[in-house]
Design a protein around this motif. Structure first.
Motif, PDB file in Angstrom:
ATOM      1  N   SER A  36       0.841  -1.198   0.000  1.00  0.00           N
ATOM      2  CA  SER A  36       0.000   0.000   0.000  1.00  0.00           C
ATOM      3  C   SER A  36       0.871   1.240   0.000  1.00  0.00           C
ATOM      4  O   SER A  36       1.994   1.252   0.484  1.00  0.00           O
ATOM      5  N   LYS A  38       0.775   5.114   1.189  1.00  0.00           N
ATOM      6  CA  LYS A  38       0.094   6.105   2.020  1.00  0.00           C
ATOM      7  C   LYS A  38       0.651   7.482   1.683  1.00  0.00           C
ATOM      8  O   LYS A  38       1.830   7.755   1.887  1.00  0.00           O
ATOM      9  N   ARG A 305      -4.703   0.472  -3.898  1.00  0.00           N
ATOM     10  CA  ARG A 305      -3.592   0.352  -2.947  1.00  0.00           C
ATOM     11  C   ARG A 305      -3.133   1.700  -2.400  1.00  0.00           C
ATOM     12  O   ARG A 305      -2.363   1.758  -1.448  1.00  0.00           O
ATOM     13  N   ILE A 307      -3.625   4.907  -0.319  1.00  0.00           N
ATOM     14  CA  ILE A 307      -4.424   5.242   0.862  1.00  0.00           C
ATOM     15  C   ILE A 307      -4.097   6.660   1.323  1.00  0.00           C
ATOM     16  O   ILE A 307      -2.937   7.070   1.323  1.00  0.00           O
ATOM     17  N   THR A 319       2.017  -2.513   5.285  1.00  0.00           N
ATOM     18  CA  THR A 319       1.588  -3.635   4.448  1.00  0.00           C
ATOM     19  C   THR A 319       0.791  -4.589   5.303  1.00  0.00           C
ATOM     20  O   THR A 319       1.258  -5.016   6.351  1.00  0.00           O
ATOM     21  N   LYS A 325      -3.412  -4.591   0.437  1.00  0.00           N
ATOM     22  CA  LYS A 325      -4.681  -3.856   0.422  1.00  0.00           C
ATOM     23  C   LYS A 325      -5.121  -3.616   1.848  1.00  0.00           C
ATOM     24  O   LYS A 325      -5.540  -4.530   2.533  1.00  0.00           O
ATOM     25  N   GLU A 326      -5.008  -2.372   2.287  1.00  0.00           N
ATOM     26  CA  GLU A 326      -5.276  -2.034   3.679  1.00  0.00           C
ATOM     27  C   GLU A 326      -6.757  -1.830   3.910  1.00  0.00           C
ATOM     28  O   GLU A 326      -7.458  -1.259   3.084  1.00  0.00           O
TER      29      GLU A 326
END
Length: 540
Positions: A36, A38, A305, A307, A319, A325-326
């Motif tokens: 992911s 962020k 992915r 965020i 992760t 995929k959070e």
């Protein structure tokens, strides 16, 4: 399909037992594997959603229409509280003389108002001669209400109500108080209702500006933010036409309040809440939903992915056990107040400077605007010319904003205004000198209108999301204090007002010299994120 195990291993099992009962779930469209990512909102807008696409344009225009509503409720006093013309009553045996500039000293019944007593509040309640101060008191209390409302709704829009919720509330209150003002039976009821209208009006432009500009990317935010004042000036120009069509002050207040009702019914339902406010309030799902809508409307693709994260979380690697995929969950809301602004050395200095600049700018802007009525034309044309004269300043400042930066323009526009105010001191008030002085005043308004427009975007970029509206509210309160003072400066007459306006412009430019440049810097979300980011930029 499962792979068959070969060989004569006694521990081997039938392939059907080794196959899953259900096929693996198919990936949703747009789902990408991998870790992911962020990132903060500014980075997401630049990389995935688009900084100023069709979604932001529609949202910006709809939200900025509220500036026209603020212009209606603010400038309506110019027409409603005007002193209409008067004439002597034919056949009167008194010494009424129409060559006099005032009715003071004339016997009651020897003169009458042109247009009747319902043409303005001055004619309605006899606010002339010894009662003339009451007109100024109404104006002062209106701006006093704006000062209080800016602080209250600045805090509410940062906390529980949000940007859209606060804008909705102030528009409802404006519609109610505006219509009730038209029914005021006496002066003191009128005074109270104008104060209450000022209270709600103080939050209109503030909430509208932040809501309109927060979903815009950093490289487009400056020009877009400065374009909001076109709506305010357009509102003033439209109001002059509305006032011309509704000469009665009671009908005018209703006519100027109806647009607030239309805005609530036809515009508010199509405006989205700010994703930044959702993010700092811990409502991650709502924030991501808006960002996905922005990306889709702008013709871009936002990977699953990716965020959203606050500034101080954006660099944290994360992760999960779903191959990157959070799962988005509601986080604890982050809030701030003016106390937090004052506690931080960086924001404390910025707040004091912003307050000082907004105060001096407002004294000059509103003071010079009041002097424009000295043009020897009718009042409706005066107001229209004033609104039109401001628009070129907005255009020029917006074009130069991203080329020279916020700080040089804030200094230059204020000193430009100050120069022409000082020149106005040297001009007489007769003949050609009167025309030149008027020209100096218009150029002074031209420069300060550019500053006034710039200050909103500049101030907004100086503070993080959690306290942005609170800081803007505080700066707006300072501007309202300047607006309260401006009429009293104008009453001094002669060249003294130009001295005050010139000094205020000079001081405002000097204060702007100590502010940091914000051009192409990120719009921070939290106090911690801003402090870390500014340290990285080498700004103290």
């Amino acid at each position: 399909m499962a792979t068959l195990r070969g060989g004569s291993d006694p521990n081997s099992h039938d392939s059907s037992l080794d196959s899953p009962l259900l096929p693996p779930p198919s990936k949703e469209p747009g789902w990408e594997s991998g870790p992911s990512e962020k990132i903060c909102i500014d980075d997401m807008l630049q990389k995935y959603c688009g900084e100023f696409g069709s979604w932001q344009l529609r949202h910006f225009v709809l939200t900025s229409l509220a500036w026209a509503l603020e212009a209606f409720h603010t400038m309506v006093m110019i027409f409603a509280d005007q002193e209409p013309g008067w004439r002597c009553i034919k056949g009167s045996t008194s010494t009424c003389d129409e060559r006099q500039s005032s009715v003071c000293g004339f016997a009651p019944g020897s003169w009458e108002w042109e247009g009747g007593s319902g043409s303005s509040t001055v004619a309605q309640w006899g606010l002339v001669c010894s009662e003339k101060y009451k007109v100024g008191l109404v104006q002062a209390l209106f701006f006093g209400g704006c000062m209080i409302g800016a602080g209250v709704f600045g805090h509410l829009s940062d906390s529980k109500l949000g940007r859209k919720g606060s804008l909705t509330v102030v528009c409802i209150l404006n519609a109610i108080f505006g219509c009730l003002t038209s029914l005021a039976p006496d002066y003191f009821t009128y005074l109270l209702l104008r104060f209450l209208t000022g209270f709600s009006t103080g939050g209109v432009g503030l909430c509208s500006f932040v809501l309109a500009t927060e979903p815009i990317g950093p490289t487009k935010r400056g020009v877009a933010g400065m374009s909001t004042f076109y709506f305010f000036s357009t509102g003033i120009a439209l109001l002059s036409g509305i006032a011309y069509m509704f000469p009665s002050w009671r009908a005018l207040y209703i006519a100027s309040s109806v647009p607030s009702i239309l805005f609530l019914l036809l515009v508010i339902p199509f405006i989205s809440e700010s994703p930044r406010w959702y993010l700092v309030r811990g409502k991650m799902n709502e924030a991501m939903k808006i960002m996905r809508t922005i990306a889709k409307s702008n013709g871009h693709h936002l990977p699953d992915r990716v965020i959203l994260a606050l500034d101080d979380e954006a660099n944290d690697a994360s992760t999960d056990d779903q191959n990157g995929k959070e799962v988005m969950v509601e986080k604890e809301a982050i809030s701030g107040s003016l106390i937090d602004v004052v506690r931080s050395p960086i924001t404390r200095i910025r707040l004091f400077l912003a307050v000082g600049i907004n105060f001096t700018c407002s004294v000059v802007y509103y003071g010079l605007s009041l002097n424009v009525v000295n043009l020897e034309t009718n009042l409706y044309l005066n107001v229209l010319l004033n609104a039109v004269a401001e628009m070129p300043a907005f255009t020029i400042t917006a074009l130069l904003l991203d080329k020279f930066g916020r700080k040089p323009l804030a200094i230059g526009t204020q000193w430009f205004s100050a120069i022409f105010c000082f020149l106005g001191i040297l001009m007489g008030n007769v003949g050609m000198w009167k025309v030149i002085r008027m020209f100096c005043a218009i150029l002074g308004i031209f420069g300060m209108a550019g500053t006034y427009n710039l200050l909103f975007i500049y101030t907004a970029e100086l503070f993080p999301t959690v306290v942005r509206n609170a800081a803007l509210g505080c700066a707006t309160q300072a501007a309202q204090m300047g607006a309260i003072l401006a009429p009293f400066v104008v009453l001094l007459g002669g060249g003294f007002p130009f001295v005050v306006f010139g000094v205020c412009g000079l001081i405002g430019g000097m204060l702007a010299y100590y502010l940091p440049e914000t051009l192409n810097k990120p719009l921070y979300d939290t106090m911690t994120g801003m402090e870390e980011g500014e340290s990285a930029w080498g700004v103290a």
